[in-house]
Design an enzyme around this catalytic site. Structure first.
Site, PDB file in Angstrom:
ATOM      1  N   ASP A  78      -1.526 -18.394   0.873  1.00 31.16           N
ATOM      2  CA  ASP A  78      -2.459 -19.175   0.048  1.00 31.16           C
ATOM      3  C   ASP A  78      -3.076 -20.307   0.868  1.00 31.16           C
ATOM      4  O   ASP A  78      -4.288 -20.553   0.831  1.00 31.16           O
ATOM      5  CB  ASP A  78      -1.792 -19.682  -1.247  1.00 31.16           C
ATOM      6  CG  ASP A  78      -0.402 -20.265  -1.027  1.00 31.16           C
ATOM      7  OD1 ASP A  78       0.114 -20.219   0.107  1.00 31.16           O
ATOM      8  OD2 ASP A  78       0.180 -20.778  -2.011  1.00 31.16           O
ATOM      9  N   TYR A 132       0.814  -1.214   0.000  1.00 36.62           N
ATOM     10  CA  TYR A 132       0.000   0.000   0.000  1.00 36.62           C
ATOM     11  C   TYR A 132       0.851   1.268   0.000  1.00 36.62           C
ATOM     12  O   TYR A 132       0.443   2.300  -0.527  1.00 36.62           O
ATOM     13  CB  TYR A 132      -0.901   0.039   1.240  1.00 36.62           C
ATOM     14  CG  TYR A 132      -2.179  -0.738   1.127  1.00 36.62           C
ATOM     15  CD1 TYR A 132      -2.171  -2.095   0.844  1.00 36.62           C
ATOM     16  CD2 TYR A 132      -3.410  -0.118   1.315  1.00 36.62           C
ATOM     17  CE1 TYR A 132      -3.340  -2.810   0.761  1.00 36.62           C
ATOM     18  CE2 TYR A 132      -4.593  -0.833   1.234  1.00 36.62           C
ATOM     19  CZ  TYR A 132      -4.552  -2.174   0.964  1.00 36.62           C
ATOM     20  OH  TYR A 132      -5.718  -2.879   0.888  1.00 36.62           O
ATOM     21  N   ASP A 151     -11.892  -9.766   4.596  1.00 35.38           N
ATOM     22  CA  ASP A 151     -13.158  -9.900   3.855  1.00 35.38           C
ATOM     23  C   ASP A 151     -13.534 -11.372   3.728  1.00 35.38           C
ATOM     24  O   ASP A 151     -14.707 -11.745   3.824  1.00 35.38           O
ATOM     25  CB  ASP A 151     -13.053  -9.282   2.449  1.00 35.38           C
ATOM     26  CG  ASP A 151     -13.431  -7.791   2.427  1.00 35.38           C
ATOM     27  OD1 ASP A 151     -13.173  -7.098   3.435  1.00 35.38           O
ATOM     28  OD2 ASP A 151     -13.975  -7.326   1.403  1.00 35.38           O
TER      29      ASP A 151
HETATM   30  C1  IPM Z   1     -10.370  -1.609   4.138  1.00 34.74           C
HETATM   31  C2  IPM Z   1     -10.507  -1.045   2.747  1.00 34.74           C
HETATM   32  C3  IPM Z   1      -9.364  -0.074   2.463  1.00 34.74           C
HETATM   33  C4  IPM Z   1      -8.076  -0.881   2.493  1.00 34.74           C
HETATM   34  C5  IPM Z   1      -9.466   0.728   1.156  1.00 34.74           C
HETATM   35  C6  IPM Z   1     -10.771   1.433   1.018  1.00 34.74           C
HETATM   36  C7  IPM Z   1      -8.340   1.706   1.068  1.00 34.74           C
HETATM   37  O1  IPM Z   1     -10.591  -2.045   1.806  1.00 34.74           O
HETATM   38  O2  IPM Z   1     -10.318  -0.829   5.088  1.00 34.74           O
HETATM   39  O3  IPM Z   1     -10.379  -2.827   4.287  1.00 34.74           O
HETATM   40  O4  IPM Z   1      -7.714  -1.504   1.491  1.00 34.74           O
HETATM   41  O5  IPM Z   1      -7.422  -0.885   3.538  1.00 34.74           O
HETATM   42 MN    MN Z   2     -10.852  -4.023   2.691  1.00 37.27          MN
END
Ligand code: IPM
Ligand code: MN
Ligand code: NAD
Length: 376
Positions: free
Chosen positions: A227, A149, A255
């Protein structure tokens, strides 16, 4: 005044609703914090500031300097979500998402805690089999200030896009310590997730985590490739306690972990670092739900509970709010994303229901406390 209640002085909370469902779920979390303050005689002061697409529209940038200043001066930050389809053509620092990244960097936040559990009431909401998700209680500790990032160089030309995954020893060490400290208070197991069979940044990650582990002899450390961890997370999730991982892996795995309790709308997070802490649900702006009163507010409300615990040290209030969420789920109530819900409510109705339970719990606690103090 209730036994043990009282103010710790005024606490300022910077509220950044952002985009899409962000304002809808944030309003419910703020209403919960207002109730906590009223029931327990705390002085919480809220001030709302623009971020993300909302800030682009109002000020031309996704993180106005005044918003960052206000967050730095606040005692805690509550954020909804950023990102909107109408801004998808923008690039780099002008994207709404960049506002959130700039805020995390500007506040020096490096450890993102994302707890995931499956109480019995949510087993039916998971698309996975009950015997797989029953008993899940894990904590993802996501590195938040480095990795792909933020690594340099980065570049986008017509010919190529470039990002860099880089980690230094201190960057890994500080987030690893957060994970081990958390594990100490839990089931004393850390799974460090990396890609050390391919990536140099992961090689260093693994070496540093192994070294830090020596300071925590009571905690068991294991390493797993990302993985393989992605598969284990949905085949044998109950075996995880603390999952420590780098920024992008943590984003993806959290997620994925939302599949365990059945909805991304449930997951809260706390971002900790060297200054003010930030609390936000894991989900995004959910453009498909925006403006419809259907978004699940539990991720935002549970983030408010994390604020009470981590920013203000109000453990009892945090627990009561989490218990109120648990009771509503036990009743079978939920927004439409919860497949197992037997009573479907809208965002505000679910928030109201949680607040009703919170008040009941707070007052039953009082009568117990009073009875005990009277020797009854
Ligand atoms: C999260 C989101 C963010 C990230 C994005 C919106 C920058 O996906 O907080 O999980 O990737 O950290
Ligand atoms: Mn996210
Ligand atoms: P998303 O998290 O917004 O939505 C993914 C899925 O989860 C959708 O089906 C959505 O309906 C559902 N969902 C999300 N929140 C929910 C809630 N509270 N209740 C019920 N269901 C919910 O991810 P996306 O669609 O990939 O991204 C949409 C926008 O949000 C993009 O601009 C993205 O960059 C941004 N985003 C922001 C954050 C953040 O602010 N922290 C996080 C992720 C994505």
């Amino acid at each position: 005044m209730r036994p043990g209640s009282g103010t710790g002085g005024a606490r300022t909370i910077a509220v950044l609703p952002g985009d899409g469902v962000g304002p809808e779920v944030t309003a419910e979390a703020v209403a919960c914090l207002e109730l906590v303050a009223a029931e327990f005689f705390h002085d919480f002061r809220f001030a709302t500031h623009p971020v993300g697409g909302a800030a682009l529209d109002a000020c031309g940038v996704p993180l106005p300097p005044a918003t960052l200043d206000a967050c730095r001066r606040a005692d805690a930050v509550l954020l909804g979500a950023v990102g909107a389809p109408r801004h998808d053509h923008l690039q780099g620092a002008l994207r709404p998402e960049s506002g959130l990244l700039q805020l995390r960097a500007g506040l020096g936040l490096f450890a993102n805690l994302r707890p995931v559990s499956v109480p019995e009431a949510l087993v039916a909401s998971s698309p996975l089999r009950p015997e797989i998700v029953r008993g899940v209680d894990l904590l993802i500790v996501r590195e938040l200030a480095g990795g792909l990032y933020f690594g340099e160089p980065r570049e986008l030309t017509a010919e190529r896009g470039l990002n860099t995954m880089a980690y230094s020893v201190p960057e890994v060490e500080r987030v690893a310590r957060v994970a081990f400290e958390a594990a100490r208070l839990r089931r004393k197991q850390v799974t460090s997730v990396d890609k050390a069979n391919v990536l140099e940044a992961s090689r260093l990650w693994r070496d540093v985590v192994t070294r830090v582990a020596k300071d925590y002899p009571e905690v068991t450390l294991e390493h797993q490739y990302v993985d393989s961890a992605a598969m284990a997370l949905i085949t044998r999730p109950a075996r995880f306690d603390v999952v420590l991982t780098e920024n992008l892996f943590g984003d993806i795995l959290s997620d994925e972990a939302a599949v365990l309790p059945g909805s991304l709308g449930l997951l809260p997070s706390a971002s900790l670092g060297i200054g003010t802490s930030l609390f936000e649900p894991v989900h995004g702006s959910a453009p498909d739900l925006s403006g419809r009163g259907l978004a699940n507010p539990i991720g935002a409300i549970a983030s408010a509970a994390l604020m009470l615990r981590h920013a203000f040290g109000l453990e009892r209030e945090a627990r009561l709010l989490e218990e109120a969420i648990g009771r509503v789920l036990e009743e079978g109530a939920g927004t439409p994303d919860l497949a197992g819900a037997t009573e479907t409510l809208g965002t505000a109705e679910l928030g109201d229901r949680i607040r009703r339970h919170f008040s009941e719990l707070a007052w039953s606690g009082t009568s117990r406390g009073l009875a005990a103090s009277l020797g009854a």
